[in-house]
Design a protein around this motif. Structure first.
Motif, PDB file in Angstrom:
ATOM      1  N   THR A  35       1.696   7.304  -0.148  1.00 25.60           N
ATOM      2  CA  THR A  35       0.380   6.903  -0.625  1.00 25.60           C
ATOM      3  C   THR A  35       0.285   7.134  -2.133  1.00 25.60           C
ATOM      4  OG1 THR A  35      -0.673   9.076  -0.426  1.00 25.60           O
ATOM      5  CG2 THR A  35      -0.614   7.690   1.574  1.00 25.60           C
ATOM      6  N   SER A  73      -1.073   3.551   9.028  1.00 29.76           N
ATOM      7  CA  SER A  73      -0.591   3.000   7.765  1.00 29.76           C
ATOM      8  C   SER A  73      -1.064   3.856   6.594  1.00 29.76           C
ATOM      9  CB  SER A  73      -1.103   1.567   7.582  1.00 29.76           C
ATOM     10  OG  SER A  73      -2.511   1.567   7.348  1.00 29.76           O
ATOM     11  N   ASP A  89      -2.471   2.749   3.955  1.00 30.85           N
ATOM     12  CA  ASP A  89      -3.782   2.261   3.528  1.00 30.85           C
ATOM     13  C   ASP A  89      -4.896   2.862   4.366  1.00 30.85           C
ATOM     14  OD1 ASP A  89      -2.612   0.690   1.562  1.00 30.85           O
ATOM     15  OD2 ASP A  89      -2.506  -1.083   2.848  1.00 30.85           O
ATOM     16  N   SER A 142      -7.900   5.298   3.123  1.00 28.28           N
ATOM     17  CA  SER A 142      -9.279   4.930   3.452  1.00 28.28           C
ATOM     18  C   SER A 142     -10.025   6.104   4.082  1.00 28.28           C
ATOM     19  CB  SER A 142      -9.286   3.730   4.409  1.00 28.28           C
ATOM     20  OG  SER A 142     -10.607   3.440   4.839  1.00 28.28           O
TER      21      SER A 142
END
Length: 243
Positions: free
Chosen positions: A102, A220, A222, A226
């Motif tokens: 990330t 994931s 993402d 989030s």
């Protein structure tokens, strides 16, 4: 309520349970994020996991304990899906481990400390010929992030930042390198010790913390980011997360 409706309710409930994905989060002794002391476990990671489980119902995050040295093997054998508060330069790249990463979500660094005794910042920059207390399994800037690299000093590896600080106070070492976030917490509880130590103005290393995920992770990168954004204003994360 007839038996068919009962069946549908039970079936729907079972589907909702099985739809939840367990996300296993690796954790090793890394104060103040994950702490194991006298068999007890604590640290801000527990609060983060609790908040991640509160803000959604698709994933169930669980902590899986590993160690600083063993985490690479456990990661590559898929013992967990991801690990927080990591940096690729801490042995991951040199081992050629395949991971998903990330963007940074937190930042930190490590300071050099010693007993004052009339010393100045020059003493903290000259590490050769000294007895240096380090945390076993960690990677350090002055060693080019390589564990067991040869260096012209007596290096003692331990399993406690607190123990290293106390050893300095007892004259059992010249230098210790300690995570700045841990130092701040230690001084909050032991303010009298702060005046006895000299702390480097420079960092042995500065780092950005990321989440590393396995290629087979059930979540994931993402989605992880989030969810971290959703909890960034919670009390456990407010000072820690930097987006």
């Amino acid at each position: 309520m007839n038996s068919f409706i009962k069946f549908l309710i039970a079936f729907s409930f079972s589907i909702s349970i099985f739809a939840i994905k367990d996300i296993l989060v690796g954790a090793y002794h890394f104060p103040p994020f994950y702490i194991k002391k006298h068999g007890a476990q604590s640290g801000v990671l527990f609060e983060i996991i609790e908040e991640l489980n509160k803000v959604q119902n698709k994933y169930r995050f669980k902590i899986i304990e590993t160690s600083a040295r063993r985490r690479y093997r456990d990661f590559t054998s898929n013992q967990f899906d991801m690990i927080l508060f990591e940096s690729p330069k801490w042995g991951w790249r040199e081992r050629h481990i395949d991971y998903v990463m990330t963007p940074p979500f937190s930042f930190g660094g490590e300071k050099v400390i010693a007993l004052k005794e009339g010393r100045n910042q020059t003493y903290l920059k000259q590490l050769e010929k000294k007895t240096i207390l380090l945390f076993d399994g960690y990677h350090y800037g002055f060693l080019d992030y390589k564990i067991n690299k040869k260096f012209d000093a007596k290096i003692i590896y331990t399993n406690s930042h607190e123990g290293n600080i106390l050893s300095l106070l007892k004259g059992r070492g010249d230098i210790a390198i300690v995570t700045e976030s841990y130092l701040n917490i230690f001084f909050e509880k032991n303010s009298e010790v702060r005046e006895k130590l000299i702390i480097s103005e420079h960092y042995d290393q500065k780092y950005d913390h990321r989440v590393l995920l396995t290629k087979s992770s059930r979540i994931s990168k993402d989605m992880v980011m989030s969810l971290l954004r959703q909890i960034k204003d919670r009390s456990c994360c407010r000072k820690l997360f930097k987006f």
